[in-house]
Write a protein that holds these residues in place. Sequence first.
Motif, PDB file in Angstrom:
ATOM      1  N   ALA A   1       0.840  -1.205   0.000  1.00 51.78           N
ATOM      2  CA  ALA A   1       0.000   0.000   0.000  1.00 51.78           C
ATOM      3  C   ALA A   1       0.871   1.250   0.000  1.00 51.78           C
ATOM      4  CB  ALA A   1      -0.941  -0.015   1.207  1.00 51.78           C
TER       5      ALA A   1
ATOM      6  N   LEU B   1       2.548   1.729  -3.438  1.00 50.74           N
ATOM      7  CA  LEU B   1       1.616   2.196  -4.475  1.00 50.74           C
ATOM      8  C   LEU B   1       1.258   3.665  -4.287  1.00 50.74           C
ATOM      9  CD1 LEU B   1      -0.737  -0.926  -4.766  1.00 50.74           C
ATOM     10  CD2 LEU B   1       0.835  -0.053  -6.506  1.00 50.74           C
ATOM     11  N   VAL B   2       0.958   4.045  -3.041  1.00 45.66           N
ATOM     12  CA  VAL B   2       0.576   5.441  -2.787  1.00 45.66           C
ATOM     13  C   VAL B   2       1.750   6.371  -3.069  1.00 45.66           C
ATOM     14  CG1 VAL B   2      -0.064   7.080  -0.981  1.00 45.66           C
ATOM     15  CG2 VAL B   2      -1.290   4.916  -1.176  1.00 45.66           C
TER      16      VAL B   2
ATOM     17  N   LYS C   1       2.244   6.882  -6.810  1.00 45.38           N
ATOM     18  CA  LYS C   1       1.284   7.785  -7.440  1.00 45.38           C
ATOM     19  C   LYS C   1       1.515   9.234  -7.020  1.00 45.38           C
ATOM     20  CE  LYS C   1      -0.498   5.128 -10.196  1.00 45.38           C
ATOM     21  NZ  LYS C   1      -0.481   5.339 -11.633  1.00 45.38           N
TER      22      LYS C   1
ATOM     23  N   LEU D   1       6.066  -9.939  -7.417  1.00 46.64           N
ATOM     24  CA  LEU D   1       5.025  -8.993  -7.836  1.00 46.64           C
ATOM     25  C   LEU D   1       5.587  -7.966  -8.815  1.00 46.64           C
ATOM     26  CD1 LEU D   1       3.183  -8.437  -4.428  1.00 46.64           C
ATOM     27  CD2 LEU D   1       2.517  -9.916  -6.322  1.00 46.64           C
TER      28      LEU D   1
ATOM     29  N   GLU E   1       8.058  -8.559 -10.941  1.00 44.89           N
ATOM     30  CA  GLU E   1       8.188  -9.279 -12.207  1.00 44.89           C
ATOM     31  C   GLU E   1       6.832  -9.406 -12.893  1.00 44.89           C
ATOM     32  OE1 GLU E   1      11.019 -10.861 -13.824  1.00 44.89           O
ATOM     33  OE2 GLU E   1      11.932  -9.309 -12.581  1.00 44.89           O
ATOM     34  N   LEU E   2       5.802  -9.671 -12.084  1.00 47.64           N
ATOM     35  CA  LEU E   2       4.436  -9.697 -12.603  1.00 47.64           C
ATOM     36  C   LEU E   2       4.117  -8.338 -13.229  1.00 47.64           C
ATOM     37  CD1 LEU E   2       2.133 -11.764 -12.575  1.00 47.64           C
ATOM     38  CD2 LEU E   2       1.300 -10.748 -10.470  1.00 47.64           C
TER      39      LEU E   2
ATOM     40  N   VAL F   1       6.012  -7.953 -16.553  1.00 47.56           N
ATOM     41  CA  VAL F   1       5.409  -8.860 -17.545  1.00 47.56           C
ATOM     42  C   VAL F   1       4.083  -8.279 -18.053  1.00 47.56           C
ATOM     43  CG1 VAL F   1       4.163 -11.065 -17.697  1.00 47.56           C
ATOM     44  CG2 VAL F   1       6.542 -11.022 -16.963  1.00 47.56           C
TER      45      VAL F   1
ATOM     46  N   GLU G   1      -9.412  -4.272 -20.388  1.00 50.04           N
ATOM     47  CA  GLU G   1      -9.472  -4.927 -19.086  1.00 50.04           C
ATOM     48  C   GLU G   1      -8.090  -5.217 -18.505  1.00 50.04           C
ATOM     49  OE1 GLU G   1     -13.852  -7.062 -19.645  1.00 50.04           O
ATOM     50  OE2 GLU G   1     -12.059  -8.317 -19.666  1.00 50.04           O
TER      51      GLU G   1
ATOM     52  N   ARG H   1      -5.505  -3.215 -18.773  1.00 46.83           N
ATOM     53  CA  ARG H   1      -4.885  -1.969 -18.338  1.00 46.83           C
ATOM     54  C   ARG H   1      -4.994  -1.718 -16.826  1.00 46.83           C
ATOM     55  NH1 ARG H   1      -6.601   2.126 -22.508  1.00 46.83           N
ATOM     56  NH2 ARG H   1      -5.228   1.203 -24.063  1.00 46.83           N
ATOM     57  N   PRO H   2      -6.213  -1.837 -16.204  1.00 48.96           N
ATOM     58  CA  PRO H   2      -6.260  -1.623 -14.751  1.00 48.96           C
ATOM     59  C   PRO H   2      -5.413  -2.632 -13.974  1.00 48.96           C
ATOM     60  CG  PRO H   2      -8.414  -2.293 -15.607  1.00 48.96           C
ATOM     61  CD  PRO H   2      -7.555  -1.982 -16.769  1.00 48.96           C
ATOM     62  N   VAL H   3      -5.350  -3.878 -14.447  1.00 50.32           N
ATOM     63  CA  VAL H   3      -4.549  -4.880 -13.735  1.00 50.32           C
ATOM     64  C   VAL H   3      -3.076  -4.502 -13.811  1.00 50.32           C
ATOM     65  CG1 VAL H   3      -4.012  -7.332 -13.503  1.00 50.32           C
ATOM     66  CG2 VAL H   3      -6.270  -6.640 -14.302  1.00 50.32           C
TER      67      VAL H   3
ATOM     68  N   SER I   1      -1.877  -1.592 -14.248  1.00 45.81           N
ATOM     69  CA  SER I   1      -1.625  -0.322 -13.555  1.00 45.81           C
ATOM     70  C   SER I   1      -1.391  -0.518 -12.062  1.00 45.81           C
ATOM     71  CB  SER I   1      -2.798   0.639 -13.772  1.00 45.81           C
ATOM     72  OG  SER I   1      -3.892   0.237 -12.972  1.00 45.81           O
ATOM     73  N   ILE I   2      -1.811  -1.669 -11.512  1.00 41.97           N
ATOM     74  CA  ILE I   2      -1.564  -1.950 -10.101  1.00 41.97           C
ATOM     75  C   ILE I   2      -0.160  -2.513  -9.898  1.00 41.97           C
ATOM     76  CG2 ILE I   2      -2.231  -3.502  -8.187  1.00 41.97           C
ATOM     77  CD1 ILE I   2      -4.124  -1.230  -8.524  1.00 41.97           C
ATOM     78  N   PHE I   3       0.324  -3.318 -10.868  1.00 44.31           N
ATOM     79  CA  PHE I   3       1.582  -4.022 -10.644  1.00 44.31           C
ATOM     80  C   PHE I   3       2.797  -3.325 -11.234  1.00 44.31           C
ATOM     81  CE2 PHE I   3      -1.622  -7.132  -9.790  1.00 44.31           C
ATOM     82  CZ  PHE I   3      -1.138  -7.661  -8.608  1.00 44.31           C
TER      83      PHE I   3
ATOM     84  N   PHE J   1       4.856 -18.688 -12.706  1.00 40.97           N
ATOM     85  CA  PHE J   1       3.934 -18.068 -13.661  1.00 40.97           C
ATOM     86  C   PHE J   1       3.165 -19.141 -14.429  1.00 40.97           C
ATOM     87  CE2 PHE J   1       5.884 -13.547 -14.252  1.00 40.97           C
ATOM     88  CZ  PHE J   1       5.719 -13.338 -12.904  1.00 40.97           C
TER      89      PHE J   1
ATOM     90  N   LEU K   1      -8.044   4.011  -8.852  1.00 38.95           N
ATOM     91  CA  LEU K   1      -7.960   2.570  -8.635  1.00 38.95           C
ATOM     92  C   LEU K   1      -6.809   2.229  -7.703  1.00 38.95           C
ATOM     93  CD1 LEU K   1      -8.686  -0.378  -9.353  1.00 38.95           C
ATOM     94  CD2 LEU K   1      -7.088  -0.196 -11.252  1.00 38.95           C
TER      95      LEU K   1
END
Lengths: 406, 406
Positions: free
Chosen positions: A14, A17-18, A21, A66, A68-69, A72, A279, A281-283, A285-287, B10, B235
């Motif tokens: 958390a 990520l914060v 941004k 995470l 690497e995820l 990728v 769909e 893109r949001p995933v 954008s988190i990793f 993976f 998000l």
Amino acid sequence: MHEISIPGLFATLAVMLVAAKLLGELAERIGQPAVLGELVAGVLLGASLLGVVPSEGPAAEIVHVLAELGVVLLLFEIGLETDLREMFRVGTASLSVATVGVVLPFLFGFAYWAYLPHAASGGTTDLTTTAIFVGATLTATSVGITARVLSDLNQMNSPEARIIIGAAVIDDVLGLVILTVVSGLVAGTSLAPLGILRIFAVAVGFLVVAVLVGRYVAPRLFDLVVRMQVRYVLLVFAISFALGLSAVAALAGSALIIGAFAAGLILSGTNQFDTIEREVRPVASIFAPIFFVSVGASVNLGLLDPTREGAGGILGVASVLTLLAILGKLAAGWAAPWVRFRRLVVGVGMVPRGEVGLIFADIGRRAGILNEAVFGAILLMVMATTFVAPPGLKMLFGSPSVRKSR
Amino acid sequence: MHEISIPGLFATLAVMLVAAKLLGELAERIGQPAVLGELVAGVLLGASLLGVVPSEGPAAEIVHVLAELGVVLLLFEIGLETDLREMFRVGTASLSVATVGVVLPFLFGFAYWAYLPHAASGGTTDLTTTAIFVGATLTATSVGITARVLSDLNQMNSPEARIIIGAAVIDDVLGLVILTVVSGLVAGTSLAPLGILRIFAVAVGFLVVAVLVGRYVAPRLFDLVVRMQVRYVLLVFAISFALGLSAVAALAGSALIIGAFAAGLILSGTNQFDTIEREVRPVASIFAPIFFVSVGASVNLGLLDPTREGAGGILGVASVLTLLAILGKLAAGWAAPWVRFRRLVVGVGMVPRGEVGLIFADIGRRAGILNEAVFGAILLMVMATTFVAPPGLKMLFGSPSVRKSR
């Protein structure tokens, strides 16, 4: 039951990520690409300052997975957005830029270390091996960082961006070859030219075969998938495809990110690619920010401390290496004289070394070929090249461009 | 550099996701909720059959973290979709259902073990401790599985669903208290009533304070966030908020999923909650299946083998425990006679024990309170209750309902 503290890990994620941004926003407000802010967030949260990002133990392992995820998913998204026909049109330009951008920095680095006086001593091994290693760390381009900058600047569809992305992917293939040669040096075995050729053939072959077969098979497969009724079946199959192809690429002797990029190129030929792209893109954008914050966090700020013993020598060597790294890649912009494009943009776009340079340097350090001082200088070079490119590209592309998710 | 094989991991994730969707689709085609198919996919991929899902080592650790991420994102999504005012309207009903649904199964299990003849012997400890443990494993409701079933059936807005979700969350709070008492039994210390009360107060207090403070602070915070210009800032902040509040809940002595649910309830009061919900859904849809496949994979099919020594006794005990578990929760549907709702639906919805039952059983096994036979019987009971509820609810809610992501 489990040795890792999941609440602690979630809190760390958390904060990462914060911070990514907030500093990304700050970077955009002062006219820089957001990814620069994410890298700075990593430096602040890294072991040498706040120590929020774990640097060892199982928590570091999981953050690494995470990250690497993240890279990728990022390369998968870039592959999805890439027009394969446009890529082929700039293919020879990319190939020339990549080749010059690998050969020149390598020769610069090798020559500097083998023939010119420098303050930092090598390692436990002979001068030639160390010089080869120093040269190698100057070669690889970080496609992740450059692509993110181009995307932040809304320039992914410019001819320069296509040339850069193509060249960076080719660089990754060349980087694999160099990595294997260099690992052979570490093990003390000298690789035969035939062995080097084999590695090269595997990496190139994987990309070509995957894309050729995939562009034929994937549209038929996804026309079946779309007939399924469970929630988000397209997205889950698309991401599984990217994860699977990354794994196959790595196991076949190529690299995870090459597989992910190939998966994106392949799925950009399906009839459902707009839904997939929207769909994914949001995933991603988190990793993706976890990756960039991790790269920033691997920087050891202690090396910059001027009161540190030998700091002057390290900074001197680092400055020379940075100069050579930048000059070598800038010159690559003038490869392919038969194609018209903005050469300075391509040259600057090829500059960041990012995580690939860090991986090379880390192997050399652990093998005793690079001592702490040379390693420190290389780290500073990697940092400098990574931090120079985003504002450089921003400046070259002109006016600030703002891109919102909604 | 890292002890874990990222390509292997993976590939495992890709297989888990594809299997989850294929068997989920199959389940829907034969008129069952998709989550049942995901659980079956887990059983097939688990250690006792195909062995694709890692059961120990660092890879298992990482899959476990991703599964926890899945259940946290799922509860966050459920919280976002929950109308807090409607929840309060059914509050007393939920509380009654939860209380009866914890007390009755506990008494049933305790009495069966302490006073009635049974085939499986206890463990190394005295009969009363084992009986308390057996009773405890019958109490907790798996909110994750029930909520997914209700969501698959498009019934999240029915009064029964609200009562069930509310009761399941209260069950989780009660489960924490029981878990702590039971862990005290394991450690040999007898908890004072005051200590039990303190745990209870922390769990309830966390939820109340978080939601009260959050509903005031979050709308103001997110009105600021939405003014930022970097990609997907809403998000990323929303998911960071969920991760952060989960961590705070767990560290404060409550549970991760209670924090995630609270985060969803809180953000459902922001002006941007529709955007948040739309963007969270694809991210949750990638990780939630990893949770359900993991739950399925923890089932040891070897216990069902009738040729196994003592199998008859285990199956007998398991049947009795399953019956008691189902009867205890079904009876809970008739709590709160002053509220009108379909009592059988609520009773069946409370039946699945899922991961919470598995955690209790695992603690008892490792502490030597439950031997392999009792542990096996409890595992079978957890499996049976988990697999019974989805088709039961489906039947009660009537006609097949199809829900697509696009």
